[in-house]
Design an enzyme around this catalytic site. Structure first.
Site, PDB file in Angstrom:
ATOM      1  N   HIS A 123       0.945  -1.082   0.048  1.00 32.56           N
ATOM      2  CA  HIS A 123       0.016  -0.137   0.005  1.00 32.56           C
ATOM      3  C   HIS A 123       0.903   1.137  -0.097  1.00 32.56           C
ATOM      4  O   HIS A 123       2.167   1.362   0.344  1.00 32.56           O
ATOM      5  CB  HIS A 123      -0.861  -0.248   1.137  1.00 32.56           C
ATOM      6  N   ASP A 201       3.473  -3.619   7.986  1.00 36.62           N
ATOM      7  CA  ASP A 201       2.128  -3.125   7.684  1.00 36.62           C
ATOM      8  C   ASP A 201       1.045  -4.076   7.913  1.00 36.62           C
ATOM      9  O   ASP A 201       0.563  -4.960   7.199  1.00 36.62           O
ATOM     10  CB  ASP A 201       1.821  -2.726   6.399  1.00 36.62           C
ATOM     11  N   GLN A 204      -4.139  -4.674   6.978  1.00 31.84           N
ATOM     12  CA  GLN A 204      -5.139  -5.674   6.474  1.00 31.84           C
ATOM     13  C   GLN A 204      -5.235  -7.073   7.229  1.00 31.84           C
ATOM     14  O   GLN A 204      -6.050  -7.894   7.180  1.00 31.84           O
ATOM     15  CB  GLN A 204      -4.670  -5.974   5.160  1.00 31.84           C
ATOM     16  N   LYS A 227     -10.258  -0.127  10.432  1.00 28.87           N
ATOM     17  CA  LYS A 227     -10.580  -1.218   9.921  1.00 28.87           C
ATOM     18  C   LYS A 227     -10.899  -2.563  10.696  1.00 28.87           C
ATOM     19  O   LYS A 227     -11.336  -3.512  10.073  1.00 28.87           O
ATOM     20  CB  LYS A 227      -9.362  -1.709   8.804  1.00 28.87           C
ATOM     21  N   CYS A 365      -4.947   2.489  -3.591  1.00 32.92           N
ATOM     22  CA  CYS A 365      -3.454   3.011  -3.037  1.00 32.92           C
ATOM     23  C   CYS A 365      -2.511   2.190  -3.171  1.00 32.92           C
ATOM     24  O   CYS A 365      -1.609   1.881  -2.319  1.00 32.92           O
ATOM     25  CB  CYS A 365      -3.642   3.474  -1.380  1.00 32.92           C
TER      26      CYS A 365
END
Lengths: 408, 124
Positions: A123, A201, A204, A227, A365
């Site tokens: 991302h 990251d 997700q 999220k 993104c």
């Protein structure tokens, strides 16, 4: 235990509304999830009962607000199994967390001639901060390529790490487009053996599967609250010794121990990295979100999404001229990005919206990843705890309508 | 709004666009895109002796909104002075598309040909 999706939907007030007179089918949780009543109530409660600024006041309300804020930090630490609550930094979003590392750790530790390794599936939030750090410091930016199947090609990594110039490897726990779950622990072992730190990251992954920062192999991991059923804030976890050695990212109130006219001393962790009045109610709301997800069980959530994804990939294959990008269902999280021969992604999203189905269209993104597939944009459906097979069925019916309208 | 977007008139322009191609000896020759969604247009135009738009053709790919807008735009701007083109706004484009009100996400698609021509005329 399997998730009771009907009961879960009752917890989310937004599912009481309709869109264009149709049942709301929300398939964009990878962008931001919906909020359960428990989170909304927790935020309302602090505003209506215990609101004051944190870490300062000596009166009852201030004490209650500070306790609620710090309790939430503790919940988030337990949610990712952090060894130390002070390693959990509360920020505006995951993007700010990754920028914090790139600026504070990066400018101190990455110099001219050093190398930063990221992946082509990142991302922009885990790409641009490193790209710009490399440019500021005169460092080299190298990419782990993505294969046609949407997997990381780790064959290049030993070669990139061999000269010992690599200072940091940054990698997503799960692609927000192709859904790929890269072998991050293996990446981390290789990076550490070469003397690099590892930044992950988790935006997700953390909302969708159990994540244990003590076994993951990361030195830093950022994730977002919005999220995972919480409000719009982010979290950065980092190893204490690294955080201790880093300079602050932002300066101001709450992050200082003492200020004189010519110098200042920094507060202890985690406050050193939380300058100014924090988003108090949002942090409390995110604590409630962690409680909500923990009660459902992260293993059960993960299993539910695997089933949903397998079903979705099977049904998407029925739609004429539709192509899903990325790996098979057994190797991905609850995301399916696709393109259609007859329709631009914008048209796909607009037409299915008329059927009450919310999906995303664009590059999500992740422009460099789309370049790998030679696509400017894709449509993307993503799944969460409140989705079931009926939602996938509604998507498929709407996609057939896309073909009816636009196929010649 | 969605049903408006995908009604017959716009779909006809999408599938059978007017003035599709490239003008030889054009006075304005510009490529313009929306990088976020991949809509892309190559717009060529000829101007008359007074500098008014005399002829426009476009090539490109993109969504129904950007392509139908481009097709209709090649006829809508004929006879306009550079000042008149510069003064055209989203309202004019929405009116051209049949009086629809675009959602924020689709505005840039609809504006693709206008923004291309404005940029092309500035440069020519």
């Amino acid at each position: 235990m399997a998730l009771d999706v009907q009961a879960i939907r009752q917890d989310f007030p937004i599912f009481q509304r309709e869109v264009h007179g149709k049942r709301l089918v929300f398939l964009d949780s990878a962008a931001s999830s919906q909020k359960p009543q428990a989170v909304i109530d927790a935020m309302t409660r602090i505003y209506t009962h215990s609101y004051a600024n944190v870490h300062r006041g000596l009166y009852t309300l201030a004490d209650e607000a500070t306790t609620a804020y710090e309790d939430a930090r503790g919940k988030l630490a337990r949610f990712i199994n952090a060894a130390d609550t002070a390693e959990v930094i509360l920020l505006r979003n995951a993007t700010e967390g990754l920028n914090l590392v790139a600026y504070s750790w990066g400018e101190q530790n990455v110099g001219a001639g050093d190398r930063i390794i990221i992946t082509e599936m990142e991302h922009h939030a885990n790409l641009v901060p490193w790209q710009q750090l490399a440019q500021r410091q005169g460092a080299e930016l190298a990419y782990i390529p993505v294969t046609e199947a949407g997997e990381l090609d780790l064959d290049v990594l030993p070669g990139l790490l061999a000269d010992g110039r690599t200072k940091v490897v940054a990698c997503s726990l799960m692609s927000n487009v192709v859904g790929t779950l890269p072998p991050v622990t293996r990446v981390a072992e290789m990076a550490h053996a070469a003397g690099a730190i590892v930044v992950m990251d988790g935006a997700q992954a953390v909302p969708h599967q159990p994540v244990d920062v003590q076994t993951l192999g990361a030195d830093f991991m950022a994730f977002s609250g919005h999220k995972m059923c919480g409000p719009g804030i982010g979290v950065l976890w980092g190893r204490r010794e690294l955080l201790e050695a880093m300079p602050p990212f932002l300066y101001g109130g709450d992050m200082i121990r003492t200020v004189k006219k010519t110098y200042a001393q920094w507060n202890d962790l985690p406050h050193k990295f939380e300058a100014g009045t924090p988003p108090i109610a949002e942090v409390v709301g995110l604590g409630a979100a962690a409680d909500y997800l923990s009660a459902l069980g992260m293993d059960a959530i993960h299993a539910h999404e695997r089933e949903m994804t397998a079903y979705a990939l099977e049904r998407l294959a029925e739609v004429d001229g539709l192509h899903v990008i990325g790996p098979g269902a057994d190797r991905r999280g609850g995301v399916a990005a696709f393109w259609m021969e007859a329709a631009h992604p914008h048209d796909i999203a607009s037409i299915v919206d008329a059927e009450g189905v919310c999906i995303r269209a664009g590059h999500h993104c992740a422009q460099p990843l789309h370049e790998c597939f030679n696509l400017p944009a894709t449509a993307r459906a993503s799944f969460y705890i409140y989705n079931d097979e009926a939602d996938v069925d509604a998507l498929i019916a709407a996609l057939h309508k896309v073909n009816r309208l636009l196929q010649r | 709004m969605t049903s408006d977007l995908y009604r017959e008139q716009l779909l006809d322009h999408y599938h059978n666009p007017n003035n599709y191609g490239v003008l030889e000896g054009a006075d304005v020759d510009v490529e313009w895109d929306n990088p976020t969604c991949g809509d892309k247009i190559h717009l060529t135009a000829k101007l008359d002796a007074e500098g008014r738009v005399a002829e426009v053709m476009f090539e490109g790919h993109g969504c129904v909104v950007s392509m139908a807008s481009s097709s209709m735009f090649t006829e809508r701007v004929i006879g306009k002075t550079p000042e008149e083109v510069a003064a055209m706004s989203l309202d004019d484009i929405q009116e051209m598309l049949g009086g629809i009100r675009l959602s924020m996400g689709r505005v840039r698609c609809a504006l693709l040909p206008l923004n291309a021509l404005k940029r092309g005329m500035d440069a020519s």
